[in-house]
Design an enzyme around this catalytic site. Sequence first.
Site, short mmCIF file in Angstrom:
data_model
loop_
_atom_site.label_atom_id
_atom_site.label_comp_id
_atom_site.label_asym_id
_atom_site.label_seq_id
_atom_site.Cartn_x
_atom_site.Cartn_y
_atom_site.Cartn_z
CE1 TYR A 176 39.61 -31.06 -18.16
CE2 TYR A 176 41.35 -32.14 -16.91
CZ TYR A 176 40.04 -32.10 -17.36
OH TYR A 176 39.17 -33.09 -17.01
NE ARG B 244 21.87 -24.62 25.34
CZ ARG B 244 21.04 -25.48 25.94
NH1 ARG B 244 21.23 -26.79 25.82
NH2 ARG B 244 20.04 -25.03 26.68
CG HIS B 245 23.14 -19.82 28.15
ND1 HIS B 245 22.60 -20.60 29.15
CD2 HIS B 245 22.31 -19.94 27.08
CE1 HIS B 245 21.47 -21.14 28.72
NE2 HIS B 245 21.27 -20.77 27.46
NE ARG C 93 44.54 -23.64 -11.24
CZ ARG C 93 45.59 -24.29 -11.67
NH1 ARG C 93 45.68 -25.60 -11.49
NH2 ARG C 93 46.58 -23.65 -12.24
CG ASN D 276 18.88 -23.41 31.11
OD1 ASN D 276 20.03 -23.01 30.95
ND2 ASN D 276 17.96 -23.31 30.17
CD GLN E 252 43.76 -29.43 3.32
OE1 GLN E 252 42.56 -29.61 3.36
NE2 GLN E 252 44.50 -29.21 4.38
CD GLU F 257 17.10 -20.24 22.27
OE1 GLU F 257 17.53 -19.97 21.14
OE2 GLU F 257 17.16 -21.38 22.78
NE ARG G 209 19.37 -18.23 28.31
CZ ARG G 209 18.34 -17.51 27.84
NH1 ARG G 209 18.04 -16.36 28.39
NH2 ARG G 209 17.64 -17.96 26.82
CG HIS H 233 20.64 -18.26 23.58
ND1 HIS H 233 20.37 -18.01 24.90
CD2 HIS H 233 21.19 -17.12 23.10
CE1 HIS H 233 20.71 -16.77 25.20
NE2 HIS H 233 21.22 -16.21 24.13
#
Lengths: 502, 524
Positions: free
Chosen positions: A231, A289-290, A84, A296, A204, A359, A339, A424
């Site tokens: 059960y 990220r950008h 479950r 940078n 699964q 950021e 950015r 970021h």
Amino acid sequence: MKHRSPPEQHHGKRPRAPAESASVQSQDPMDDNAPTNLRELTQNPLKKIWMPCKNGLPENHISQRKVCMTNCPTLIVTVGLPARGKTYISKKLTRYLNWIGVPTREFNVGQYRRDFVKIYKSFEFFRPDNEEGLKIRRQCASAALNDVRQYLTSGGQVAVFDATNTTRERRDTILQFAEQNGFKVFFVESVCEDPDVIQENIVQVKLGSPDYTNCNSDEAVEDFMKRIKCYENSYETLDEVLDRDLSYIKIIDVGQRYLVNRVLDHIQSRIVYYLMNIHITPRSIYLCRHGESELNVKGRIGGDSGLTPRGKEFAKKLSQFIQAQGISDLKVWTSQMKRTIQTAEALNVPYEQWKVLNEIDAGVCEELMYEEIQQNYPLEFALRDQDKYRYRYPKGESYEDLVQRLEPVIMELERQENILVVCHQAVLRCLLAYFLDKTAEELPYLKCPLHTVLKLTPVAYGCKVESICLNVEAVDTHREKPENVDVWRLSEEALLTVPAHQ
Amino acid sequence: MAVSGVCINSDALQQMGSGSYKLAGAPHFANPPTVIVMVGLPARGKTYISKKLTRYLNWIGMPTKVFNVGEYRREAVKNYSSYDFFKPDNECAFKIRQQCALAALRDVKSYLKDEGGQVAVFDATNTTRERRDLILKFGQENEFKIFFIESVCDDPNVIASNIMEVKVSCPDYKDCNKTDAMLDFQRRIECYKSSYQPLDPDGYDRDLSFIRIIDVGRQFLVNRVQDHIQSKIVYYLMNIHVQPRTIYLCRHGESQDNLQGRLGGDSGLSARGRQFSLALSQFVKEQQLKNLKVWTSQLCRTIQTAEHLGIPYEQWKALNEIDAGVCEDMTYDEMKEKYPEEFALRDEDKYYYRYPAGESYQDLVQRVEPVIMELERQENVLVVCHQAVMRCLLAYFLDKSADEMPYLRCPLHTVLKLTPVAYGCKVESISLNVEAVNTHRDRPEEVKRGPGTLQRRNSVTPLTSPESNIKKPRIDDLDEAPIQELPPSVDSLALCSPSHLPLALAGQKLRRDSGRHDVFQICK
């Protein structure tokens, strides 16, 4: 210097040295009715928190950062038939609580049983009339409870006791145990009668369980169904009348419906909110990220600069990548910084801007190079290397602050389906740490290079990560922890791990 | 100079009438509006929940309005005489009530479609399936999401205290003594009981989205939450309580920076600030509160203030003062000199204005939202915070709009005592008589007001809950044809007038009575 305003203007927050200590003691001769036992406030250099001190020693009884979650430890007890989703919920909840800073551990009784009975033969073990099996299972449960006590009396705040706990008798034992130890109990019951969902769950996660390693899938499914049957007869669901005084949430049909009873405190309320927002619909989360920014390239942190030509190239590639993925109903989120927005603009799809995705605020160190930080604030730089997660920039933030700030994003990410988050480095590290269950120590050093998309797909109890480099060159912005983090270290030692830049 | 850090969202631009942006970057606004439908017998706290929820949603920037059908009824039937009006067999009154509901729904529709509303709270008993089905159909036709909030409570004490607190003072009973009012109201409840069909989660209503609140929050049943806003509503409802309590808000004592007229910073208290702390300590003792919690920010001045109280306190970073970014530690004069354009922009729209590399009031609201949620959970709390933060908190409790919020008066050395009463909050302002500098800067008079140019995305814009009382008799202006001969005073012998009160639902044909002469008939 903190200056995200137009570059030609060089204005900054004046980095006023914060008063190292501020006395509460009244120096005013007129205040003769001042209490005499006032404490000094000193600012903790790492977390930048004002701590009351007495005789030079910090006083600890004050909760420093956020509201006190709960005044005594909490024991979360799962309830429900096998398959479950109890273990799924336990693991996910544990991950979430640890991430928001509540020390949590799960105790899976099945694991204790597997450790005890090395080889699982068949469902016969779980038959209600299997005295031997019953005895072993009882022993396992009590061993687990012992460990729960151990954990909650030595710093743990929440323990998740993951077992079926389907009988009122078993639950009463647990309640008694909790009462004796001064723990609050919160039950999480999962009820589901949809055969498809149960079948899916078995396939699964149960087939991969160590119990069925030497077994073909049909046999395993059949055995597991019989285990569930063992059960069913004795299952007593949480009852509206009989259990009216307990605190619990009952999750019905995988989140179609919830019954919530007597939520006692902040932590229980958070747990309920979290459980009501998670879902199990298959989806993918894309994090990146950008594109590479002007700052940078210069090796400067923070700021609000635009993209470089290579950064724009990445934005284009990202657009192609997203189209190639053929995702239905993709949502795109950015921060409110130039950015990320420039990056998202290239996608030509609607996007949403979140300020909370901005950021980390480096305070007085915004737009500085690591070399300059070392030069101007060598002590700060060393403190950061000593405990990067808890270190707060003067007038800025710590990773710990960032996690608090990002909590609503995580909650909303849990609600959503397919989504791309353009953010970021520090923010991405925090989000990733949540999905991959990383500790506070690992979090600030997670590798999140520019121009690389991380694709997260929930599987079984965890998350599959694919790292897709879009093959656009970019500077490296990752600075490893240097070996020497001492405040007296040489400048060269401090700068040893600074990545190359202009 | 442009306001730095501002990225105007395409949606905001579209709202401003700029058609140049093709991208609609706002999934939030694309969401269909929501109608929240209250369900429950009278005196189950429906109106309390409606008003409180509306205040919260407006504060977080979700335009929300309550439509209280009772007010439509009082408008239609000026003088309430007794519970007879609510008797199930009073057909005439039943019709009036039906018309009132329809009129309210019609207003809901125009609020959500034409007036920019995002959430409408339809506050009525809605105790029958028939009525709820009608609302669901209305929602379907207009593409509104429907979320039901049912309040169930059978504790006679709770009901009696609710009646005493809000019902006996209601306009229906203005010429009536309390005992009679109580009795009449209880009979009114009885009128609904026989036809009450609670939401049925296992059968008829299993596919609906709803929350059922049982015994004022002891238990909640939550079914099929559809989206973010419903999830937020559920979380909010699960955190509010009705225990009597008091919230005290104050600022730190006067700080060194206050003395110099500087913004922000992290300075300690002045001598007078320390005096205030002592006075506060005395004040708190005199209030004799049990289990008082004290919260501060993480800035030196609030912590120093709390230290004087000699009781444990908790530090919240979320309570820190608004981040003035590059203007931190400046005086207003310095700011005006160094950043004249910023200074002017701030005056233009103080709520939306964000300091370069800093925050706006709007950002602040988002930041203190978890504090509000936790304040709702708590009982007696003293919050020692800062001017801008206190304005945000106060705006929540007193339902102030984004326009008023940044100008609310929160002087130093003054404690605001908030006590929940009926549907609102009583405020007492207690000056502790320690002198302090004035840090309040009034709204400049001659300032051009920006057309919301500073609006940013993902934003919250607290709105004052729209006036819930109906400004004009809506019931008669529903009709296409003007109506002249409304009797001067419609007495309690209810006016029964289907043609006055057309069934105004979209897609539903108006059934009109042929003649005007049989319009007025005396019921009963």
